[in-house]
Motif scaffolding. Structure first.
Motif, PDB file in Angstrom:
ATOM      1  N   TYR A 208      22.485  15.571   7.517  1.00 40.74           N
ATOM      2  CA  TYR A 208      21.186  15.197   6.952  1.00 40.74           C
ATOM      3  C   TYR A 208      20.213  14.611   7.969  1.00 40.74           C
ATOM      4  O   TYR A 208      19.027  14.544   7.709  1.00 40.74           O
ATOM      5  N   GLN A 209      20.705  14.175   9.125  1.00 40.91           N
ATOM      6  CA  GLN A 209      19.774  13.605  10.114  1.00 40.91           C
ATOM      7  C   GLN A 209      18.930  14.696  10.774  1.00 40.91           C
ATOM      8  O   GLN A 209      17.906  14.397  11.378  1.00 40.91           O
TER       9      GLN A 209
ATOM     10  N   ASN B 138      23.754  14.565  15.128  1.00 40.59           N
ATOM     11  CA  ASN B 138      23.052  13.339  15.510  1.00 40.59           C
ATOM     12  C   ASN B 138      23.772  12.638  16.651  1.00 40.59           C
ATOM     13  O   ASN B 138      23.164  12.237  17.628  1.00 40.59           O
ATOM     14  N   ARG B 139      25.090  12.502  16.529  1.00 42.37           N
ATOM     15  CA  ARG B 139      25.853  11.806  17.579  1.00 42.37           C
ATOM     16  C   ARG B 139      26.650  12.773  18.419  1.00 42.37           C
ATOM     17  O   ARG B 139      27.164  13.774  17.906  1.00 42.37           O
TER      18      ARG B 139
ATOM     19  N   PRO C   5      32.390   7.465  15.207  1.00 41.02           N
ATOM     20  CA  PRO C   5      33.015   7.312  13.893  1.00 41.02           C
ATOM     21  C   PRO C   5      32.820   8.554  13.018  1.00 41.02           C
ATOM     22  O   PRO C   5      31.949   9.378  13.283  1.00 41.02           O
ATOM     23  N   GLY C   6      33.639   8.658  11.983  1.00 42.75           N
ATOM     24  CA  GLY C   6      33.421   9.684  10.958  1.00 42.75           C
ATOM     25  C   GLY C   6      34.217  10.961  11.168  1.00 42.75           C
ATOM     26  O   GLY C   6      34.701  11.240  12.270  1.00 42.75           O
TER      27      GLY C   6
ATOM     28  N   TRP D  60      20.001   8.700   3.048  1.00 40.38           N
ATOM     29  CA  TRP D  60      21.393   8.376   2.671  1.00 40.38           C
ATOM     30  C   TRP D  60      21.489   7.875   1.221  1.00 40.38           C
ATOM     31  O   TRP D  60      22.251   8.447   0.426  1.00 40.38           O
TER      32      TRP D  60
ATOM     33  N   TYR E 248      16.846   6.947  12.811  1.00 36.77           N
ATOM     34  CA  TYR E 248      18.270   6.837  12.439  1.00 36.77           C
ATOM     35  C   TYR E 248      18.488   5.782  11.345  1.00 36.77           C
ATOM     36  O   TYR E 248      18.927   6.092  10.240  1.00 36.77           O
TER      37      TYR E 248
ATOM     38  N   ASN F  16      19.064   6.725   7.295  1.00 34.08           N
ATOM     39  CA  ASN F  16      20.007   5.866   6.569  1.00 34.08           C
ATOM     40  C   ASN F  16      19.368   4.872   5.602  1.00 34.08           C
ATOM     41  O   ASN F  16      20.074   4.241   4.822  1.00 34.08           O
TER      42      ASN F  16
ATOM     43  N   LEU G 247      33.128  14.027  10.907  1.00 31.74           N
ATOM     44  CA  LEU G 247      32.354  15.137  11.483  1.00 31.74           C
ATOM     45  C   LEU G 247      32.869  15.493  12.880  1.00 31.74           C
ATOM     46  O   LEU G 247      33.100  16.660  13.194  1.00 31.74           O
TER      47      LEU G 247
ATOM     48  N   HIS H  90      27.048  17.502   5.435  1.00 31.28           N
ATOM     49  CA  HIS H  90      28.327  16.800   5.208  1.00 31.28           C
ATOM     50  C   HIS H  90      28.278  15.871   4.006  1.00 31.28           C
ATOM     51  O   HIS H  90      29.311  15.387   3.556  1.00 31.28           O
ATOM     52  N   ILE H  91      27.077  15.577   3.522  1.00 30.65           N
ATOM     53  CA  ILE H  91      26.960  14.608   2.425  1.00 30.65           C
ATOM     54  C   ILE H  91      26.509  15.358   1.165  1.00 30.65           C
ATOM     55  O   ILE H  91      26.180  16.541   1.236  1.00 30.65           O
TER      56      ILE H  91
HETATM   57  O1  F6P Z   1      28.498  12.744   7.208  1.00 31.19           O
HETATM   58  C1  F6P Z   1      28.392  11.405   7.247  1.00 31.19           C
HETATM   59  C2  F6P Z   1      28.005  10.761   8.575  1.00 31.19           C
HETATM   60  O2  F6P Z   1      26.718  10.249   8.551  1.00 31.19           O
HETATM   61  C3  F6P Z   1      28.118  11.655   9.790  1.00 31.19           C
HETATM   62  O3  F6P Z   1      26.939  12.348  10.105  1.00 31.19           O
HETATM   63  C4  F6P Z   1      28.524  10.679  10.833  1.00 31.19           C
HETATM   64  O4  F6P Z   1      29.322  11.291  11.786  1.00 31.19           O
HETATM   65  C5  F6P Z   1      29.332   9.624  10.077  1.00 31.19           C
HETATM   66  O5  F6P Z   1      28.890   9.687   8.761  1.00 31.19           O
HETATM   67  C6  F6P Z   1      29.197   8.213  10.626  1.00 31.19           C
HETATM   68  O6  F6P Z   1      27.887   7.724  10.456  1.00 31.19           O
HETATM   69  P1  F6P Z   1      27.002   7.150  11.629  1.00 31.19           P
HETATM   70  O7  F6P Z   1      26.826   8.217  12.663  1.00 31.19           O
HETATM   71  O8  F6P Z   1      25.708   6.745  10.983  1.00 31.19           O
HETATM   72  O9  F6P Z   1      27.751   5.983  12.190  1.00 31.19           O
END
Ligand code: F6P
Length: 479
Positions: free
Chosen positions: A146-147, A17-18, A37-38, A99, A90, A95, A40, A169-170
């Motif tokens: 999951y996104q 996603n990011r 963040p995170g 989520w 998103y 979320n 991943l 990841h979740i």
């Molecule tokens: O795996 C959990 C997750 O949603 C990752 O996809 C993501 O990198 C991290 O948490 C942070 O969340 P978000 O991208 O929504 O800020």
């Protein structure tokens, strides 16, 4: 990258996603790039870098049209999202629906048909972007989280020549919870487009296999799934990890040690520093933890300022209502505990609604006598593994929720059920009072585990597994 780079013939395309960096707009209207963040990103960056690969993802801000660029040894392909798509795909479906549902309904999932439409549209855009940039037959595409659960099937329809992996990841919820999702079959069919689907825990893989049998009529033999159209795939556990060697090295640097000592001094040289580090998310159990800590102070079983709690709660998904409500509740609770138990210049709880660089985090981990990782449900929780990887001094205790994936591996932690406030209180006291030799024995065992099963091993295991599935598919297809 160890193990993986040497064996990779083709560059890996990671789709998440990011992007690994987010474009942030500052107060004066200018923009800058910040690390996403995170865990991943930390886990996957080396995979892309070492294979000279590509990262396809959203730059983190709405309406940002950017051309592909090269950064940090990666080819970066930005996928643009409109403000409405950020709200519906998103913040909404990812979320506000998936989520909470996937985390055992620790929040209330919202089923909104418009959000589902946006999720499909955006997943198709990601699949199209990958179809355009992925090299020829056999190129490995690794879809994350999951996104993007519809991407594997959407991509296979356009590019059947690719090897497609997916990693969740979740958690993946039990059937009784998952079955509520109005689009449960479409999501499973989306995932079944992959050659290999990875989960954090064996239980997640089992939940997915059950859901696949129920919604899509596939036949499963162990981890193997027969789709009925002659195609086979696998779904199994591949627990993610951290770069243990890099964290160990960071934690031994003189400047990290000096900063840890400085932090202790700044906190007033308490006897015990208790630490919590989380994204500010309702799955993390921050309120339950604060409640337990507050009761221990109320009952005089812990005394401030002898013992201090530092709670890092990094800002997350701030436009989603549940997150706004949680922030209010956490801040009221911290205020109440501090009102009752602080002295002038000595707060009982140091609450930091901020994100810190990894250097500062390593120093905090070293300064902390006890780390509380008590989520109500968590895929893995890499904070627990980071703490262990940083404690080269074999000191420090870990209180760990049995509902975090990390609990399968870090068996020497003080394991707790975070819903059981009395049990949580007892575990905190035991972790504080543990004899140094016993704490070192536990920490040594956990460090062995994290250094052996590190992020490199995770990536090699998954990519090796993907290669095997794809090869056996090619053999079956041969005349
Ligand atoms: O795996 C959990 C997750 O949603 C990752 O996809 C993501 O990198 C991290 O948490 C942070 O969340 P978000 O991208 O929504 O800020």
């Amino acid at each position: 990258m160890r193990g993986v780079a040497g064996t990779r013939e083709t560059p890996v395309v990671v789709v998440a996603n990011r992007l690994p960096v987010d474009q942030v707009t500052l107060g004066d209207g200018s923009t800058e790039w910040r690390p996403s963040p995170g865990g991943l990103v930390a886990a996957l960056e080396p995979v892309v870098q070492s294979s000279g690969g590509t990262w396809v993802g959203w730059p983190g801000a709405p309406d940002t049209e950017l051309d592909p660029f090269d950064a940090d040894g990666m080819h970066v392909v930005p996928v643009a999202l409109s403000a409405e798509e950020v709200a519906e795909y998103y913040e909404g479906f990812s979320n506000g629906t998936l989520w909470p549902l996937y985390h055992d309904v620790t929040g209330e999932p919202v089923f909104e048909r418009r959000w589902w439409d946006a999720y499909r549209t955006v997943n198709q855009r990601f699949a199209d972007a990958v179809a355009e940039v992925a090299d020829g037959p056999g190129t490995v595409v690794w879809v994350q989280d999951y996104q993007l659960q519809l991407v594997p099937d959407m991509l296979r329809r356009r590019r059947p020549d690719l090897r497609i992996g997916f990693f969740d990841h979740i958690p993946f919820p039990g059937w009784e919870i998952y079955a509520r999702l109005p689009w449960r079959k479409q999501i499973i069919d989306g995932l079944l487009g992959a050659d290999l689907i990875g989960f954090q825990r064996g239980g997640d893989a089992a939940n997915f296999l059950r859901a696949a049998r129920s919604t899509s009529g596939v036949v499963t033999r162990g981890s193997v799934i027969e789709r009925g159209d002659g195609r086979q795939l696998r779904a199994a556990a591949f627990p993610i990890s951290v770069d243990a060697a890099a964290l160990d090295e960071l934690s031994r640097r003189p400047e990290t040690l000096a900063r840890a000592a400085e932090l202790r001094r700044d906190l007033g040289n308490p006897t015990t520093i208790v630490l919590g580090v989380d994204r500010l998310d309702y799955t993390k159990g921050i309120l339950h933890r604060l409640r337990a800590y507050g009761e221990l102070l109320d009952e005089g079983r812990l005394g401030a300022p002898d013992v201090v709690l530092v709670q890092v709660a990094s800002p997350s998904r701030e436009r989603v209502e549940e997150y706004q409500r949680l922030r209010d509740e956490v801040e009221v609770t911290v205020g109440r505990i501090n009102g009752d138990h602080s002295a002038v210049g000595h707060p009982a709880v140091h609450y930091l609604h901020q994100t810190f660089p990894k250097e500062e985090m390593a120093a905090l981990y070293l300064a902390a006598d006890v780390l509380l990782v008590t989520p109500l449900r968590d895929g893995m929780n890499l904070v627990a593994k980071e703490y262990v990887a940083c404690r080269h001094d074999e000191r420090g205790s870990l209180v760990l929720s049995e509902f975090a994936g990390a609990a399968d591996e870090l068996r020497q932690a003080f394991l707790v059920n975070p819903w059981d406030i009395d049990g949580l209180k007892d575990a905190v006291l035991r972790a504080i009072a543990v004899a140094p030799a016993e704490a070192a024995r536990r920490m040594r065992a956990m460090r062995r585990r994290v250094s052996e099963f590190d992020v490199h091993r995770w990536a090699s295991a998954f990519l090796g597994g993907l290669e095997m599935v794809a090869e056996s598919k090619a053999e079956r297809a041969a005349p």
